[in-house]
Design a protein around this motif. Sequence first.
Motif, short mmCIF file in Angstrom:
data_model
loop_
_atom_site.label_atom_id
_atom_site.label_comp_id
_atom_site.label_asym_id
_atom_site.label_seq_id
_atom_site.Cartn_x
_atom_site.Cartn_y
_atom_site.Cartn_z
N ILE A 188 13.21 -26.84 -10.63
CA ILE A 188 13.15 -26.72 -9.19
C ILE A 188 12.01 -27.19 -8.63
O ILE A 188 13.14 -27.70 -6.91
CB ILE A 188 13.24 -24.67 -9.07
N ALA A 189 11.52 -27.55 -8.86
CA ALA A 189 10.48 -27.99 -7.70
C ALA A 189 10.62 -29.39 -7.33
O ALA A 189 10.49 -29.97 -6.12
CB ALA A 189 8.46 -27.99 -8.00
N LEU A 190 10.78 -30.04 -8.64
CA LEU A 190 11.22 -31.38 -8.09
C LEU A 190 12.28 -32.35 -7.75
O LEU A 190 12.27 -32.57 -6.16
CB LEU A 190 10.91 -32.12 -9.27
N ALA B 298 13.51 -29.76 -5.35
CA ALA B 298 13.33 -29.08 -3.56
C ALA B 298 12.14 -29.87 -3.35
O ALA B 298 12.36 -30.62 -2.32
CB ALA B 298 12.42 -28.16 -3.88
N ALA B 299 11.63 -31.12 -3.90
CA ALA B 299 10.76 -32.13 -3.45
C ALA B 299 11.52 -32.95 -3.21
O ALA B 299 10.67 -33.92 -1.17
CB ALA B 299 9.56 -32.45 -4.57
N VAL B 300 12.59 -33.46 -3.50
CA VAL B 300 12.76 -34.60 -3.22
C VAL B 300 14.03 -34.19 -2.51
O VAL B 300 13.37 -35.19 -1.11
CB VAL B 300 14.23 -34.83 -4.54
N LEU B 301 14.59 -33.28 -2.17
CA LEU B 301 15.06 -33.11 -0.82
C LEU B 301 13.86 -33.09 0.53
O LEU B 301 14.53 -33.28 2.10
CB LEU B 301 15.73 -31.70 -0.26
N ILE B 302 12.95 -32.40 0.53
CA ILE B 302 12.02 -32.11 1.40
C ILE B 302 11.73 -33.92 2.17
O ILE B 302 11.53 -34.04 3.42
CB ILE B 302 10.66 -30.87 1.23
N LEU B 303 11.60 -34.38 1.19
CA LEU B 303 10.85 -35.66 1.44
C LEU B 303 12.50 -36.68 2.31
O LEU B 303 11.53 -37.63 3.00
CB LEU B 303 10.51 -36.12 0.17
N ALA B 304 13.57 -36.23 1.63
CA ALA B 304 14.07 -36.50 2.29
C ALA B 304 15.04 -36.28 3.52
O ALA B 304 15.23 -37.14 5.05
CB ALA B 304 15.78 -36.81 1.21
N ALA B 305 14.36 -34.94 3.87
CA ALA B 305 14.73 -34.64 4.79
C ALA B 305 14.21 -34.80 6.01
O ALA B 305 14.13 -35.25 7.49
CB ALA B 305 14.59 -33.00 5.38
N LEU C 42 21.73 -35.72 -5.32
CA LEU C 42 21.08 -36.08 -6.15
C LEU C 42 19.76 -35.38 -6.61
O LEU C 42 19.85 -35.46 -7.68
CB LEU C 42 20.43 -36.84 -4.97
N ALA C 43 19.90 -33.82 -5.79
CA ALA C 43 18.37 -32.91 -5.96
C ALA C 43 19.42 -31.75 -7.44
O ALA C 43 19.00 -31.99 -8.14
CB ALA C 43 18.39 -32.14 -4.97
N VAL C 44 20.54 -32.00 -6.88
CA VAL C 44 20.97 -30.94 -7.92
C VAL C 44 21.37 -31.56 -9.59
O VAL C 44 21.16 -31.09 -10.00
CB VAL C 44 22.17 -30.93 -7.42
N GLY C 45 21.67 -33.00 -9.01
CA GLY C 45 21.74 -34.36 -10.17
C GLY C 45 20.66 -34.15 -10.90
O GLY C 45 21.03 -34.05 -12.33
N LEU D 55 16.36 -32.47 -15.39
CA LEU D 55 15.47 -31.92 -16.24
C LEU D 55 15.67 -30.48 -16.69
O LEU D 55 14.94 -30.10 -17.03
CB LEU D 55 14.27 -30.97 -14.68
N ALA D 56 17.08 -29.46 -16.33
CA ALA D 56 17.03 -28.20 -17.20
C ALA D 56 17.82 -28.01 -18.14
O ALA D 56 17.47 -27.36 -19.17
CB ALA D 56 17.65 -27.28 -15.76
N LEU D 57 18.60 -28.54 -18.39
CA LEU D 57 19.81 -29.17 -19.45
C LEU D 57 19.60 -29.44 -20.74
O LEU D 57 18.47 -30.69 -20.33
CB LEU D 57 21.12 -29.30 -18.78
N ARG D 58 19.99 -29.43 -21.77
CA ARG D 58 19.97 -30.18 -22.84
C ARG D 58 21.19 -30.32 -23.42
O ARG D 58 21.11 -30.77 -24.62
CB ARG D 58 19.18 -28.58 -23.41
N ASN D 59 22.64 -29.78 -22.62
CA ASN D 59 23.43 -30.56 -23.98
C ASN D 59 23.73 -32.30 -23.29
O ASN D 59 23.74 -32.07 -21.57
CB ASN D 59 24.68 -29.97 -23.54
N LEU D 60 24.74 -32.91 -24.34
CA LEU D 60 23.91 -34.35 -23.80
C LEU D 60 25.01 -34.40 -22.97
O LEU D 60 24.95 -35.64 -21.79
CB LEU D 60 24.26 -35.05 -25.18
N ILE D 61 26.95 -33.73 -22.55
CA ILE D 61 27.81 -34.05 -22.16
C ILE D 61 27.02 -33.11 -20.71
O ILE D 61 27.69 -33.86 -19.60
CB ILE D 61 28.58 -32.88 -22.64
N LYS D 62 26.64 -32.33 -20.95
CA LYS D 62 25.84 -31.65 -19.51
C LYS D 62 25.32 -32.95 -18.98
O LYS D 62 24.73 -32.85 -17.44
CB LYS D 62 25.48 -30.46 -19.54
#
Lengths: 192, 98
Positions: free
Chosen positions: A89-91, A93-100, B12-15, B20-27
């Motif tokens: 979550i932190a990484l 969020a850091a990207v978003l803050i830098l972009a903003a 970009l942040a959601v992706g 970082l968080a998911l482990r499924n290859l298709i996800k």
Amino acid sequence: MESLVLLLVALICAIQAVRSAQLLIAALWLAGVSACIALFLYALGAHAIAVIELSVGAGLVTILMVFAITMVGEDSEPHQPVVPRWMAIALPAAVLILAAGLLLNAGISSSADAAPDESLSAVLWQLRGADVAAQLALIFAGVLGLLALLADDREEPGASSLWVEAESDEPSAQFRVAEKSEVDLEEVGSPQ
Amino acid sequence: MIWGLVAAFALLAVGLYGLLALRNLIKLTIALQLMMKGGLIAVVLAGDAVGQRGLGESLGVTLIIADTVAAVIGLALAVLVRRRLGSLDIEVVSKLRG
């Protein structure tokens, strides 16, 4: 205003695509993201790329995803992520803050009112001709990579044994068919 | 304009979170697609901002092609890993020893 709504819907679809537990549902949310982005680009005036995004992003890639999910089946997502949850979550969020910060300092303004200098086709075929050739090479590399990855089906023991049997079987069925066809021709021609 | 760039960075942040968080290859392939779509919006808007919309759109076409090829290769890898190892978990793949 409609562009803002489209972007919000795209963002919600993206969050749902990441959060969804089922792969097929996630692929459909991703198609929703592509469709919303295509509509946003169309509203922006980039008509050609909107059509390409809608047909390729929302169409072709979704079909490929559904096809691949059908082949592999649904697989439950493990609950424990590879990296710690707080870091995941932190990484971003850091990207978003830098972009903003960059956006606020840059003072970007739209030049949509100004006439575009050149059309997409002129840029694509005249200024960036070498890039188009590289894109074609990339597509062929993708096709070759796909064929190389999925080529192991031909080396299955059952499939190869069938080929060996067909090749070593003498007299082959082709000769039998040829002999039979000659007989049929003689039978047809005999009344004359 | 500014909201488009904010949405691009949010995608970009959601992706990135998904990668970082998911482990499924298709996800993971889906998360990569989300990042590419954020990049697509940013490229087109950047071309619009500097008054060269055609150049931004042509870069967007390049991005869509690269995005599609990456999706095809990623999905083919997922199918192959599932056939060979029986799972789509990237932890199973990372335990391979050549």
